[in-house]
Design a protein around this motif. Sequence first.
Motif, short mmCIF file in Angstrom:
data_model
loop_
_atom_site.label_atom_id
_atom_site.label_comp_id
_atom_site.label_asym_id
_atom_site.label_seq_id
_atom_site.Cartn_x
_atom_site.Cartn_y
_atom_site.Cartn_z
N VAL A 38 11.12 -19.58 24.26
CA VAL A 38 12.05 -19.89 25.04
C VAL A 38 13.09 -20.71 24.48
CG1 VAL A 38 12.80 -20.76 27.20
CG2 VAL A 38 10.96 -19.16 27.11
N THR A 39 12.58 -21.82 23.99
CA THR A 39 13.38 -22.76 23.25
C THR A 39 13.93 -22.07 21.96
OG1 THR A 39 11.87 -24.63 23.88
CG2 THR A 39 13.38 -25.19 21.76
N LEU A 40 13.36 -21.29 21.23
CA LEU A 40 13.90 -20.61 19.90
C LEU A 40 15.12 -19.84 20.48
CD1 LEU A 40 13.86 -19.94 16.97
CD2 LEU A 40 12.44 -18.03 17.51
N VAL A 41 14.86 -18.96 21.66
CA VAL A 41 15.75 -17.99 21.77
C VAL A 41 17.03 -18.64 22.49
CG1 VAL A 41 16.30 -16.24 23.87
CG2 VAL A 41 14.21 -16.02 22.55
N ASN A 42 16.93 -19.74 23.37
CA ASN A 42 18.05 -20.49 23.75
C ASN A 42 18.88 -21.23 22.51
OD1 ASN A 42 17.41 -19.85 26.45
ND2 ASN A 42 15.97 -21.69 26.84
N ASP A 43 18.14 -21.93 21.63
CA ASP A 43 18.78 -22.33 20.45
C ASP A 43 19.60 -21.22 19.75
OD1 ASP A 43 17.92 -24.95 21.23
OD2 ASP A 43 16.38 -24.87 19.56
N ILE A 44 19.12 -20.19 19.61
CA ILE A 44 19.72 -19.09 19.14
C ILE A 44 20.94 -18.49 19.56
CG2 ILE A 44 19.62 -16.60 18.21
CD1 ILE A 44 16.77 -17.32 17.39
N LYS A 45 20.93 -18.57 21.07
CA LYS A 45 22.00 -17.87 21.89
C LYS A 45 22.87 -19.23 21.95
CE LYS A 45 20.62 -17.29 26.12
NZ LYS A 45 20.05 -17.19 27.35
N ARG A 46 22.66 -20.41 21.71
CA ARG A 46 23.71 -21.51 21.47
C ARG A 46 24.30 -21.80 20.09
NH1 ARG A 46 20.21 -24.14 25.05
NH2 ARG A 46 19.26 -25.15 23.45
N CYS A 47 23.79 -20.83 19.32
CA CYS A 47 23.97 -20.83 17.69
C CYS A 47 23.73 -22.30 17.26
CB CYS A 47 25.53 -20.53 17.41
SG CYS A 47 26.03 -18.87 17.90
N ASN A 48 22.54 -22.96 17.79
CA ASN A 48 22.45 -24.32 17.25
C ASN A 48 20.81 -24.13 16.72
OD1 ASN A 48 22.44 -26.88 17.71
ND2 ASN A 48 21.42 -27.12 19.71
N LYS A 49 20.34 -23.26 16.07
CA LYS A 49 19.02 -23.37 15.59
C LYS A 49 19.08 -22.77 14.13
CE LYS A 49 14.52 -23.72 16.06
NZ LYS A 49 13.97 -24.91 16.31
N TYR A 50 18.70 -23.56 13.13
CA TYR A 50 18.49 -23.35 11.76
C TYR A 50 16.91 -22.75 11.65
CZ TYR A 50 17.66 -23.94 7.04
OH TYR A 50 17.39 -23.94 5.73
#
Length: 90
Positions: free
Chosen positions: A30-42
Amino acid sequence: MNLSNFDDRKHRILIRLYQREYIWPDEKIVTLVNDIKRCNKYLRDVILDEKESWYEIVDGKQRITTCFFVLHVCIIIITDIRENRICNWD
């Protein structure tokens, strides 16, 4: 290896059995998906070992597997929407 060196004729990516099994808990997904949705994940580097006709994942199996799972679910949802099997998001 970077993307400019990637051989697109090699259509297989192998994960050896000696690597640990997939163990990501739901909270991490869930954290990974939310980070990707916010364009906030490397997603960090994925290390591949180039073989004769495939690539072998050396590091990054958990992240790659999770991304494939998420992509697969997205494809199922989009297909269901296109075929009118999902008509209410409530």
